[in-house]
Enzyme design. Structure first.
Site, PDB file in Angstrom:
ATOM      1  N   LYS A 204       0.843  -1.195   0.000  1.00 31.07           N
ATOM      2  CA  LYS A 204       0.000   0.000   0.000  1.00 31.07           C
ATOM      3  C   LYS A 204       0.881   1.249   0.000  1.00 31.07           C
ATOM      4  O   LYS A 204       0.668   2.162  -0.776  1.00 31.07           O
ATOM      5  CB  LYS A 204      -0.914  -0.044   1.230  1.00 31.07           C
ATOM      6  CG  LYS A 204      -1.873   1.111   1.312  1.00 31.07           C
ATOM      7  CD  LYS A 204      -2.846   0.951   2.455  1.00 31.07           C
ATOM      8  CE  LYS A 204      -3.606   2.253   2.659  1.00 31.07           C
ATOM      9  NZ  LYS A 204      -4.524   2.207   3.780  1.00 31.07           N
ATOM     10  N   GLU A 210      10.466  -4.780   4.666  1.00 29.05           N
ATOM     11  CA  GLU A 210      10.527  -6.196   4.282  1.00 29.05           C
ATOM     12  C   GLU A 210      10.250  -6.345   2.781  1.00 29.05           C
ATOM     13  O   GLU A 210      10.958  -7.048   2.060  1.00 29.05           O
ATOM     14  CB  GLU A 210       9.471  -7.016   5.042  1.00 29.05           C
ATOM     15  CG  GLU A 210       9.734  -7.182   6.522  1.00 29.05           C
ATOM     16  CD  GLU A 210       9.060  -6.113   7.355  1.00 29.05           C
ATOM     17  OE1 GLU A 210       8.870  -4.973   6.867  1.00 29.05           O
ATOM     18  OE2 GLU A 210       8.735  -6.407   8.523  1.00 29.05           O
ATOM     19  N   GLY A 264      -5.020  -1.772   4.782  1.00 34.50           N
ATOM     20  CA  GLY A 264      -4.196  -2.898   4.324  1.00 34.50           C
ATOM     21  C   GLY A 264      -4.866  -4.245   4.565  1.00 34.50           C
ATOM     22  O   GLY A 264      -4.911  -5.101   3.680  1.00 34.50           O
ATOM     23  N   ARG A 265      -5.428  -4.435   5.741  1.00 32.36           N
ATOM     24  CA  ARG A 265      -6.026  -5.738   6.083  1.00 32.36           C
ATOM     25  C   ARG A 265      -7.416  -5.929   5.464  1.00 32.36           C
ATOM     26  O   ARG A 265      -8.057  -6.942   5.696  1.00 32.36           O
ATOM     27  CB  ARG A 265      -6.040  -5.930   7.589  1.00 32.36           C
ATOM     28  CG  ARG A 265      -6.675  -4.801   8.380  1.00 32.36           C
ATOM     29  CD  ARG A 265      -6.342  -4.927   9.869  1.00 32.36           C
ATOM     30  NE  ARG A 265      -6.804  -3.797  10.655  1.00 32.36           N
ATOM     31  CZ  ARG A 265      -6.138  -2.659  10.822  1.00 32.36           C
ATOM     32  NH1 ARG A 265      -4.973  -2.464  10.215  1.00 32.36           N
ATOM     33  NH2 ARG A 265      -6.624  -1.694  11.582  1.00 32.36           N
ATOM     34  N   GLU A 350      -5.158  -6.644  14.658  1.00 36.84           N
ATOM     35  CA  GLU A 350      -4.614  -5.332  14.284  1.00 36.84           C
ATOM     36  C   GLU A 350      -5.738  -4.279  14.329  1.00 36.84           C
ATOM     37  O   GLU A 350      -5.487  -3.097  14.515  1.00 36.84           O
ATOM     38  CB  GLU A 350      -3.977  -5.385  12.882  1.00 36.84           C
ATOM     39  CG  GLU A 350      -2.978  -4.267  12.634  1.00 36.84           C
ATOM     40  CD  GLU A 350      -2.210  -4.401  11.328  1.00 36.84           C
ATOM     41  OE1 GLU A 350      -2.812  -4.228  10.262  1.00 36.84           O
ATOM     42  OE2 GLU A 350      -0.998  -4.668  11.367  1.00 36.84           O
ATOM     43  N   HIS A 381      -5.926 -33.532  17.426  1.00 33.66           N
ATOM     44  CA  HIS A 381      -4.824 -34.364  17.917  1.00 33.66           C
ATOM     45  C   HIS A 381      -3.696 -33.508  18.474  1.00 33.66           C
ATOM     46  O   HIS A 381      -2.580 -33.993  18.647  1.00 33.66           O
ATOM     47  CB  HIS A 381      -4.325 -35.261  16.785  1.00 33.66           C
ATOM     48  CG  HIS A 381      -5.376 -36.239  16.352  1.00 33.66           C
ATOM     49  ND1 HIS A 381      -5.532 -37.470  16.955  1.00 33.66           N
ATOM     50  CD2 HIS A 381      -6.356 -36.139  15.428  1.00 33.66           C
ATOM     51  CE1 HIS A 381      -6.553 -38.096  16.387  1.00 33.66           C
ATOM     52  NE2 HIS A 381      -7.080 -37.306  15.463  1.00 33.66           N
ATOM     53  N   LYS A 509       9.096  -1.132  14.471  1.00 33.33           N
ATOM     54  CA  LYS A 509       9.723  -0.747  13.195  1.00 33.33           C
ATOM     55  C   LYS A 509      10.794   0.318  13.433  1.00 33.33           C
ATOM     56  O   LYS A 509      11.891   0.241  12.901  1.00 33.33           O
ATOM     57  CB  LYS A 509       8.672  -0.152  12.250  1.00 33.33           C
ATOM     58  CG  LYS A 509       7.701  -1.144  11.651  1.00 33.33           C
ATOM     59  CD  LYS A 509       6.842  -0.423  10.595  1.00 33.33           C
ATOM     60  CE  LYS A 509       5.589  -1.178  10.267  1.00 33.33           C
ATOM     61  NZ  LYS A 509       4.666  -0.469   9.403  1.00 33.33           N
TER      62      LYS A 509
HETATM   63  O1  F6P Z   1       2.976  -2.959   9.781  1.00 35.45           O
HETATM   64  C1  F6P Z   1       1.622  -3.180   9.625  1.00 35.45           C
HETATM   65  C2  F6P Z   1       1.150  -2.808   8.263  1.00 35.45           C
HETATM   66  O2  F6P Z   1       1.091  -1.432   8.135  1.00 35.45           O
HETATM   67  C3  F6P Z   1      -0.184  -3.451   7.942  1.00 35.45           C
HETATM   68  O3  F6P Z   1      -1.261  -2.744   8.411  1.00 35.45           O
HETATM   69  C4  F6P Z   1      -0.109  -3.570   6.472  1.00 35.45           C
HETATM   70  O4  F6P Z   1      -1.048  -4.484   5.987  1.00 35.45           O
HETATM   71  C5  F6P Z   1       1.311  -4.029   6.303  1.00 35.45           C
HETATM   72  O5  F6P Z   1       2.033  -3.296   7.262  1.00 35.45           O
HETATM   73  C6  F6P Z   1       1.918  -3.841   4.948  1.00 35.45           C
HETATM   74  O6  F6P Z   1       1.922  -2.506   4.550  1.00 35.45           O
HETATM   75  P1  F6P Z   1       2.147  -2.100   3.042  1.00 35.45           P
HETATM   76  O7  F6P Z   1       1.056  -2.703   2.236  1.00 35.45           O
HETATM   77  O8  F6P Z   1       2.105  -0.615   3.031  1.00 35.45           O
HETATM   78  O9  F6P Z   1       3.481  -2.625   2.617  1.00 35.45           O
END
Ligand code: F6P
Length: 543
Positions: A204, A210, A264-265, A350, A381, A509
């Protein structure tokens, strides 16, 4: 004006006092209409919520709680495009992404439906061209594999959905890389051919460390194999940050945008769903959106006492706030929903893992529970021992299809029998007389019975919902996800928290950024606490 949350929740206390010593097995014995009273159909989904610690007066009080919290008003404000995400000053309009009706969807004075339809159409054109081999890799070979590089909402939704809908996957295989741990991308790349691979950078913000680290590693891997000029043929991007996508070197017709009013979610319905569309095809993706739309319309129009998301949310609050149960298990008897609980963890935790009210004051009540789960029967199990006989009570959602995709004799019938048996066992338990009879029938002596009996008792009276559907197809999955999204919304409204921000992920972060030069050895860690200093030192000693 909504009633004060604590006062509102307190109205449930007399119901709790009345029911706390009532066993569900007695409620079922005394009321043969219980299942009919406490079950409902909404589109593709059937919900049995009769195995909960409620009766009609308690259920009516739960409905009153939603009314007093004015949840419907907040829901309508969300649908009207108001900025209900107050700390980020944004609308919350993921429902617009799956709306096929004729009404305009107004956000900040603009009808966004045309933009939504345009992006969906562009995704469809691109996905179908890749799937048919009309658009190929730089050497002319057909794209057979796509690698989605994203994390959180830019990974969990599409990854969960592609797995859930694997019977619908054709032409293109989707892979998902999320973790900054190099093992993730290394393992994904190991089996891939650069000539037939398309990378989708999904973010987003297009700044997430990452994702950008993995995207750059993928770019290097591709450049090393096919040369720099090949990059634009093997990359696409999904983001709200279109400039950053272009700066990364992605061609403009391969950048699929979305908007800040999509959390995002909640973004699997947006361009973030492109890997899903590539894997299952555009028509199946549309069916997925339509399933969600069907649940949206139910959520927007059904009265609270017949509204599935409201009912699940109110039962959740009943256990979280009044019974003080701190976790909630989601147990799909549907192997392909193996990542559903992981997906829900972000969606729910979240969203509602908060301690500050919308007003800025601290809450004085519990908010989001810990959400977890694994598919049945495997869970049986592993951890079901604790669910049945542990000291804590864990409310459960069971999910199960009436029909399998496979025609394998008795597999599905056994799966369903296990699912229904678990909810029955949790509700009924096994009392002293029943255990005694069983042990006597097994020929145990009185001394043996006395020793064994306490271990073999099941308290029962443990709540569960069962969600039953015809088959796990795209439309049903769309409805199921939307059901949980709206459940989370209702709970956030009752608890008066903003379900649409996520400030709690920021501190880690920030500190990781500050620690990186200490971990690389460019700076010393003296400014940190002794544990962190010690860990950095121990890490260097092991290198
Ligand atoms: O760190 C949490 C978050 O901001 C989530 O809410 C989001 O889905 C995820 O990181 C990834 O963010 P982006 O889509 O901006 O890379």
């Amino acid at each position: 004006m909504p009633t004060n949350v604590a006062d509102n929740l307190a109205t449930l206390k007399p119901e709790y006092e009345r029911l706390k010593n009532v066993h569900m097995r007695d409620m079922f014995r005394d009321d043969s209409g219980r299942f009919d009273k406490f079950s409902l159909q909404a589109g593709e989904l059937f919900l049995d919520f009769s195995k909960n610690r409620i009766d009609e007066p308690a259920f009516a009080k739960l409905v009153d709680v939603a009314k007093a919290a004015d949840v419907e008003a907040l829901r309508d404000r969300m649908w009207a495009g108001e900025h209900i995400n107050i700390t980020e000053d944004r609308a919350v309009q993921h429902m617009a992404l799956r709306y096929f009706g004729a009404e305009p969807i107004i956000i900040d004075g603009e009808d966004v439906s045309k933009d939504v339809a345009a992006v969906l159409a562009a995704m469809r054109t691109f996905a179908e061209a890749i799937r048919s081999g009309e658009i190929n890799g730089s050497t002319g070979k057909k794209i057979t594999d796509v690698v989605n590089i994203g994390i959180g909402g830019s990974d969990l939704g599409p990854a969960m959905v592609v797995r859930a809908l694997s019977p619908y996957v054709s032409e293109v295989k989707a892979h998902f890389v999320s973790n900054v741990d190099g093992a993730d991308i290394a393992d994904a790349l190991a089996s891939l051919n650069p000539e037939t691979t398309l990378f989708i950078v999904a973010s987003k913000t297009f700044t997430t460390d990452e994702t950008m680290t993995n995207a750059n590693t993928a770019k290097t891997w591709l450049q090393n194999a096919l040369g720099e000029a090949a990059v634009s043929d093997h990359f696409a991007a999904l983001s709200t940050n279109l400039d950053a996508c272009a700066a990364f070197g992605i061609k403009s017709d391969r950048i699929f945008g979305f908007w800040d009013w999509v959390g995002g979610r909640y973004s699997v319905w947006s361009a973030i769903g492109l890997p899903v569309m590539l894997a299952i095809g555009a028509d199946n993706f549309e069916a997925f959106l339509r399933g969600a739309e069907e649940m949206d319309q139910h959520f927007l129009s059904a009265p609270i006492d017949q509204n599935m998301p409201f009912i699940l949310a109110l039962l959740g609050a009943w256990y979280r706030n009044i019974f003080d149960y701190s976790t909630h298990a989601v147990l799909p008897y549907d192997q392909r929903l193996g990542r559903f609980a992981a997906y829900l963890q972000q969606q729910d935790m979240e969203s509602n893992g908060k301690q500050i009210q919308r007003s800025g004051e601290k809450v004085d009540w519990e908010t989001g529970p810990i959400v977890w789960g694994e598919p049945g029967t495997n869970g049986q199990h592993a951890f079901y021992q604790l669910i049945h006989q542990g000291t804590g009570v864990i409310p459960v959602d069971f999910l199960v299809a009436a029909n399998a995709h496979e025609d394998l004799p008795l597999h599905h019938e056994k799966l369903v029998a296990n699912c229904f048996a678990q909810s029955e066992a949790l509700m009924l338990g096994k009392n002293e007389a029943e255990v005694r009879t069983e042990l006597q029938a097994a020929g145990k002596t009185e001394t043996e019975i006395a020793d064994l009996l306490p271990h073999k008792l099941f308290p029962g009276n443990r709540p569960s919902n069962t969600i039953l559907y015809k088959k796990l197809d795209p439309k049903t999955l769309g409805s199921l996800i939307a059901l949980y999204e709206h459940k989370v919304f209702v709970q956030g409204a009752i608890w008066n928290v903003n379900s649409y921000d996520q400030w709690g992920v920021e501190l880690g972060k920030q500190l990781a950024k500050a620690l990186l030069p200490k971990v690389t050895g460019e700076e010393d860690a003296d400014s940190h606490d002794s544990s962190t200093q010690g860990l950095v030192k121990a890490f260097h000693a092991l290198r």
